[in-house]
Enzyme design. Structure first.
Site, PDB file in Angstrom:
ATOM      1  N   ASP A   1       0.804  -1.227   0.000  1.00  0.00           N
ATOM      2  CA  ASP A   1       0.000   0.000   0.000  1.00  0.00           C
ATOM      3  C   ASP A   1       0.838   1.279   0.000  1.00  0.00           C
ATOM      4  O   ASP A   1       0.293   2.365   0.103  1.00  0.00           O
ATOM      5  CB  ASP A   1      -0.932   0.021   1.217  1.00  0.00           C
ATOM      6  CG  ASP A   1      -0.164   0.034   2.528  1.00  0.00           C
ATOM      7  OD1 ASP A   1       1.076  -0.032   2.497  1.00  0.00           O
ATOM      8  OD2 ASP A   1      -0.800   0.107   3.593  1.00  0.00           O
TER       9      ASP A   1
ATOM     10  N   ARG B   1      -4.102   5.459   5.849  1.00  0.00           N
ATOM     11  CA  ARG B   1      -4.396   5.103   4.455  1.00  0.00           C
ATOM     12  C   ARG B   1      -5.429   6.044   3.847  1.00  0.00           C
ATOM     13  O   ARG B   1      -5.957   6.931   4.501  1.00  0.00           O
ATOM     14  CB  ARG B   1      -4.907   3.657   4.424  1.00  0.00           C
ATOM     15  CG  ARG B   1      -3.808   2.604   4.627  1.00  0.00           C
ATOM     16  CD  ARG B   1      -3.142   2.264   3.314  1.00  0.00           C
ATOM     17  NE  ARG B   1      -4.109   1.798   2.347  1.00  0.00           N
ATOM     18  CZ  ARG B   1      -4.443   0.517   2.150  1.00  0.00           C
ATOM     19  NH1 ARG B   1      -3.867  -0.430   2.852  1.00  0.00           N
ATOM     20  NH2 ARG B   1      -5.342   0.192   1.232  1.00  0.00           N
TER      21      ARG B   1
ATOM     22  N   TYR C   1       0.339  -2.919  11.478  1.00  0.00           N
ATOM     23  CA  TYR C   1       1.219  -4.093  11.541  1.00  0.00           C
ATOM     24  C   TYR C   1       1.409  -4.392  13.022  1.00  0.00           C
ATOM     25  O   TYR C   1       1.843  -3.518  13.786  1.00  0.00           O
ATOM     26  CB  TYR C   1       2.577  -3.794  10.919  1.00  0.00           C
ATOM     27  CG  TYR C   1       2.555  -3.675   9.416  1.00  0.00           C
ATOM     28  CD1 TYR C   1       2.479  -4.804   8.618  1.00  0.00           C
ATOM     29  CD2 TYR C   1       2.627  -2.435   8.790  1.00  0.00           C
ATOM     30  CE1 TYR C   1       2.472  -4.701   7.233  1.00  0.00           C
ATOM     31  CE2 TYR C   1       2.631  -2.328   7.407  1.00  0.00           C
ATOM     32  CZ  TYR C   1       2.545  -3.468   6.636  1.00  0.00           C
ATOM     33  OH  TYR C   1       2.541  -3.362   5.263  1.00  0.00           O
TER      34      TYR C   1
ATOM     35  N   PRO D   1       7.308  -6.558   4.960  1.00  0.00           N
ATOM     36  CA  PRO D   1       6.594  -5.465   4.275  1.00  0.00           C
ATOM     37  C   PRO D   1       6.652  -4.106   4.980  1.00  0.00           C
ATOM     38  O   PRO D   1       6.262  -3.118   4.393  1.00  0.00           O
ATOM     39  CB  PRO D   1       5.146  -5.978   4.259  1.00  0.00           C
ATOM     40  CG  PRO D   1       5.032  -6.917   5.401  1.00  0.00           C
ATOM     41  CD  PRO D   1       6.404  -7.467   5.672  1.00  0.00           C
TER      42      PRO D   1
HETATM   43  P1  FAD Z   1       2.681  -9.958  -7.275  1.00  0.00           P
HETATM   44  O1  FAD Z   1       1.969  -8.744  -6.849  1.00  0.00           O
HETATM   45  O2  FAD Z   1       2.696 -11.120  -6.353  1.00  0.00           O
HETATM   46  O3  FAD Z   1       2.063 -10.382  -8.664  1.00  0.00           O
HETATM   47  C1  FAD Z   1       2.302 -11.611  -9.256  1.00  0.00           C
HETATM   48  C2  FAD Z   1       1.202 -11.892 -10.241  1.00  0.00           C
HETATM   49  O4  FAD Z   1       1.556 -13.071 -10.942  1.00  0.00           O
HETATM   50  C3  FAD Z   1      -0.147 -12.153  -9.578  1.00  0.00           C
HETATM   51  O5  FAD Z   1      -1.112 -11.321 -10.166  1.00  0.00           O
HETATM   52  C4  FAD Z   1      -0.408 -13.625  -9.836  1.00  0.00           C
HETATM   53  O6  FAD Z   1      -1.780 -13.904 -10.071  1.00  0.00           O
HETATM   54  C5  FAD Z   1       0.409 -13.884 -11.078  1.00  0.00           C
HETATM   55  N1  FAD Z   1       0.876 -15.275 -11.202  1.00  0.00           N
HETATM   56  C6  FAD Z   1       1.510 -16.022 -10.294  1.00  0.00           C
HETATM   57  N2  FAD Z   1       1.815 -17.224 -10.791  1.00  0.00           N
HETATM   58  C7  FAD Z   1       1.358 -17.233 -12.053  1.00  0.00           C
HETATM   59  C8  FAD Z   1       1.374 -18.202 -13.100  1.00  0.00           C
HETATM   60  N3  FAD Z   1       1.938 -19.405 -12.957  1.00  0.00           N
HETATM   61  N4  FAD Z   1       0.806 -17.877 -14.284  1.00  0.00           N
HETATM   62  C9  FAD Z   1       0.228 -16.659 -14.483  1.00  0.00           C
HETATM   63  N5  FAD Z   1       0.189 -15.718 -13.522  1.00  0.00           N
HETATM   64  C10 FAD Z   1       0.755 -15.999 -12.331  1.00  0.00           C
HETATM   65  N6  FAD Z   1       4.015  -5.450   0.556  1.00  0.00           N
HETATM   66  C11 FAD Z   1       4.008  -4.363   1.302  1.00  0.00           C
HETATM   67  O7  FAD Z   1       4.722  -3.403   0.945  1.00  0.00           O
HETATM   68  N7  FAD Z   1       3.219  -4.281   2.422  1.00  0.00           N
HETATM   69  C12 FAD Z   1       2.432  -5.342   2.827  1.00  0.00           C
HETATM   70  O8  FAD Z   1       1.779  -5.303   3.864  1.00  0.00           O
HETATM   71  C13 FAD Z   1       2.421  -6.494   2.048  1.00  0.00           C
HETATM   72  N8  FAD Z   1       1.662  -7.534   2.392  1.00  0.00           N
HETATM   73  C14 FAD Z   1       1.639  -8.626   1.608  1.00  0.00           C
HETATM   74  C15 FAD Z   1       0.805  -9.668   1.950  1.00  0.00           C
HETATM   75  C16 FAD Z   1       0.722 -10.786   1.138  1.00  0.00           C
HETATM   76  C17 FAD Z   1      -0.206 -11.913   1.527  1.00  0.00           C
HETATM   77  C18 FAD Z   1       1.515 -10.854  -0.042  1.00  0.00           C
HETATM   78  C19 FAD Z   1       1.440 -12.060  -0.955  1.00  0.00           C
HETATM   79  C20 FAD Z   1       2.356  -9.812  -0.367  1.00  0.00           C
HETATM   80  C21 FAD Z   1       2.436  -8.689   0.450  1.00  0.00           C
HETATM   81  N9  FAD Z   1       3.251  -7.610   0.133  1.00  0.00           N
HETATM   82  C22 FAD Z   1       3.248  -6.510   0.896  1.00  0.00           C
HETATM   83  C23 FAD Z   1       4.199  -7.656  -0.980  1.00  0.00           C
HETATM   84  C24 FAD Z   1       3.714  -6.929  -2.205  1.00  0.00           C
HETATM   85  O9  FAD Z   1       2.374  -7.224  -2.439  1.00  0.00           O
HETATM   86  C25 FAD Z   1       4.622  -7.375  -3.322  1.00  0.00           C
HETATM   87  O10 FAD Z   1       5.946  -6.961  -3.039  1.00  0.00           O
HETATM   88  C26 FAD Z   1       4.224  -6.845  -4.676  1.00  0.00           C
HETATM   89  O11 FAD Z   1       2.902  -7.202  -4.972  1.00  0.00           O
HETATM   90  C27 FAD Z   1       5.177  -7.436  -5.709  1.00  0.00           C
HETATM   91  O12 FAD Z   1       4.689  -7.241  -6.980  1.00  0.00           O
HETATM   92  P2  FAD Z   1       4.921  -8.322  -8.104  1.00  0.00           P
HETATM   93  O13 FAD Z   1       4.239  -7.779  -9.286  1.00  0.00           O
HETATM   94  O14 FAD Z   1       6.351  -8.666  -8.171  1.00  0.00           O
HETATM   95  O15 FAD Z   1       4.208  -9.664  -7.604  1.00  0.00           O
END
Ligand code: FAD
Length: 627
Positions: free
Chosen positions: A52, A234, A247, A346
């Site tokens: 966020d 927020r 948190y 996070p």
């Molecule tokens: P993601 O946002 O994870 O996106 C990955 C995408 O890939 C998803 O849309 C998924 O559907 C897709 N995907 C996965 N596998 C496949 C596949 N095989 N085929 C097709 N699509 C696929 N960050 C903070 O800063 N504060 C927080 O409080 C926080 N809490 C979090 C809580 C949780 C439960 C999680 C999972 C993450 C949290 N994060 C938090 C981390 C933050 O959300 C991530 O750092 C950020 O989303 C990373 O972006 P990304 O695009 O690399 O990955």
């Protein structure tokens, strides 16, 4: 079969913040739906939870993409952090020790913004639809991927994907895994996330609160005798209420690691215990612990349904050794970005930012390679520029992991009354880690190491830059160009310099002219003449020029300038002294001037004295094909 497989220049797996940022940039850089495919297993953007926070540097970049307005207006601008610690007064329990600026380094937006990750995804995806009919192909999952040069040498990547039970093969020249922490791309390529988990367990909850705690609309770090809490104010939601993220440290986690080690020879409990504790955390546990940590203040959900999302997590830091995989000819073919290459706690608000910044770093390099805009290497592949993705972003990921280890273990530590260290941690120690990390957590202190795109090979006597306070703006290859305010000469427009550096894929030559600009035989005129000729050697769409001038005589008019300035730069010719002292901020003596080439992502690539135009030109020749 390969003959009938769909073929793309680039396939992106995952449409979280990292995947969407990459798809949007590549689409803007001219990859059509025929050349670019992005798939995601999910049916929609994220509905609730996860990241966020947006750092000042991410805001600068979103601004350079024309995507910052909604975020700045409707997100929660977070300007201050309050530190609450145990009080010596038993009745008070906790008291505010200090309030500091959340962002302590110069930045165009000197604050963070909190806004839900799903909303960022939606903003990126909506904009993407201006450039792509298909947008993200949703409900489509990657099953596996391999590099199969024998099957098709031109499109050597073979990916198997599945949409609603139907499997098909897609081939591509490049594939990027933006598929999050459990990345199938990473696994298929045999890359491993290396690192460790700690025994610290935290809960996180997004809700509308009812509380009498006075700093609920500031970011707060609370170290109470009952455990630690971080408060993140927020954005306002549709009901008109304001969200808060908490948190919260959960039970079994309040013993500081240092004490455990000194009191027993066995050290902290095994990490497996922490996993078991994480699985036992419930929404109620989180509230019970929050209520205990806020005492004597009360805090609870405003009403039924006030909780938007909650989760429990175990703190850990992991990074993959390599962010790209090469084929048998040493050509980079598969990349990973975002959580697929690094995961961490996070609380420092890094996840979404660092992930999008990976893509921002890769996008222009990939676009230059795909479009053949960069010179080919010895094997005939325009690939050298792609090596720099791993060099640059792996360096940043390692720094992120180190910072996060220090920050999260301090945050999980216990503080004695008045932060005097009796409980294991002092307020000053915590504040020191917080402040030292500010260059990093703001994104503004990022410095890429020397590589093909960052040339620091400058001898002392040729260096036109005076000073070393790079965070405050002194120019340095590998760092972003700090925004300054200046006045455009042609129309008096008081403008932010970063607005002349939008993320359109261009290199820019920033010329800080010397005070002899009007002398046709002076160093500035000669430099500008040489640059004028030099620019013509590169495609017009890829290299442009911005000129800043120091103080000139009052009767100066545009027609007094050397021809080259007039031809190239009327609408990017600025007075560098009327609002900010641009020369002072950038560390340049106005009598000497300087040249800097700024990469398409806003980071400085090379610096030279005005008399060393060849140096700037040589840098560009390594990266941009001449016409
Ligand atoms: P993601 O946002 O994870 O996106 C990955 C995408 O890939 C998803 O849309 C998924 O559907 C897709 N995907 C996965 N596998 C496949 C596949 N095989 N085929 C097709 N699509 C696929 N960050 C903070 O800063 N504060 C927080 O409080 C926080 N809490 C979090 C809580 C949780 C439960 C999680 C999972 C993450 C949290 N994060 C938090 C981390 C933050 O959300 C991530 O750092 C950020 O989303 C990373 O972006 P990304 O695009 O690399 O990955």
């Amino acid at each position: 079969s390969p003959a009938t497989a769909e073929k793309y220049e680039v396939v992106i797996v995952g449409a979280g913040p990292a995947g969407l940022m990459l798809e949007l940039l590549l689409a803007r850089y001219g990859l059509s739906d025929d050349s670019l495919l992005c798939i995601d297993a999910k049916p929609t953007a994220l509905k609730s939870g996860q990241a966020d926070g947006l750092q000042p540097r991410t805001l600068e970049i979103l601004k350079s993409l024309g995507l910052a307005d909604e975020i700045l207006c409707e997100g929660c601008q977070m300007w201050q952090v309050a530190f609450w610690n145990p009080s010596e007064d038993q009745n008070k329990v906790i008291e505010r020790t200090s309030i500091v600026q959340d962002v302590a380094v110069p930045a165009r937006f000197p604050h963070e913004v909190t806004i839900h990750q799903g909303r960022i995804e939606r903003i990126l995806e909506m904009d993407l639809l201006r450039y792509s009919k298909r947008g993200v192909q949703r409900n489509t999952k990657l099953v596996g991927v391999e590099i199969d040069e024998d099957g098709d040498a031109e499109f050597p990547i073979r990916a198997e994907i599945e949409t609603e039970g139907q499997r098909r093969i897609v081939r591509s020249k490049y594939l990027v895994g933006a598929d999050g922490a459990h990345s199938a791309v990473r696994r298929s390529m045999g890359l491993k996330l290396e690192g460790e988990s700690s025994d610290h367990i935290w809960g996180v909850v997004d809700l509308v609160v009812d509380t009498d705690f006075p700093d609920i609309r500031r970011r707060c770090a609370i170290h109470s005798p009952a455990g630690s809490v971080m408060v993140i104010p927020r954005e306002r939601i549709a009901t008109g209420d304001y969200l808060t993220r908490l948190y919260v440290q959960v039970p079994g986690d309040v013993i500081p690691e240092r004490d455990q080690q000194s009191e027993t020879s066995t050290g902290p409990p095994p990490v497996a215990d922490a996993r078991a504790r994480r699985s036992q955390v419930t929404e109620k546990t989180i509230f019970d612990n929050a209520a205990a940590a806020f005492k004597p203040y009360y805090i609870r959900p405003k009403k039924d349904g006030a909780v938007d999302w909650w989760a429990a997590y175990q703190i850990g830091q992991r990074v993959t050794d390599n962010f790209s995989v090469k084929d048998s000819k040493s050509v980079n073919r598969v990349f990973i970005v975002g959580d697929a290459c690094h995961t961490h706690s996070p609380k420092a608000g890094q996840g979404m930012n660092v992930s999008m910044m990976d893509s921002y770093n890769l996008a222009w390099k990939l676009a230059y390679s795909v479009h053949g805009l960069t010179p080919a290497n010895a094997s005939g592949q325009p690939d050298a520029i792609l090596d720099t993705y791993n060099t640059e972003r792996h360096t940043i990921a390692k720094q992120l992991i180190e910072f996060d280890k220090a920050f999260s273990s301090m945050f999980s530590g216990k503080m004695g009354p008045s932060g005097d260290g009796a409980g294991g941690l002092t307020h000053d120690e915590f504040l020191e880690v917080f402040s030292r990390g500010n260059g990093f957590t703001s994104g503004c202190g990022v410095e890429y190491p020397e590589n093909l795109t960052v040339d620091r090979n400058l001898s002392e006597d040729q260096n036109p830059i005076h000073g070393t306070d790079y965070l405050s703006g002194i120019l340095r290859p590998g760092r972003r160009l700090l925004n300054v305010r200046l006045v455009r000469h042609a129309d008096g427009y008081r403008r932010d310099l970063q607005d002349d550096f939008p993320s359109t894929g261009r290199f820019r030559i920033l010329c800080l002219a010397s005070s002899d600009l009007l002398d046709s035989q002076g160093v500035s005129a000669r430099a500008l003449t040489a640059l004028g000729t030099s620019i013509l050697r590169f495609p017009k769409t890829l290299v442009e020029q911005v000129v800043i001038h120091p103080r000139l005589p009052k009767d100066f008019t545009w027609t007094d300038l050397p021809l080259e300035v007039k031809e190239h730069s009327e609408m990017s010719f600025y007075s560098g002294y009327e609002i900010d002292d641009v020369y002072g901020i950038y560390g340049i003596n106005p009598t000497e001037g300087a040249l800097a080439i700024v990469r398409p992502d806003g980071y400085i690539g090379v610096i030279s004295a005005l008399s060393e135009v060849n140096r700037a030109q040589g840098y560009l020749e390594k990266l941009v094909r001449t016409v």
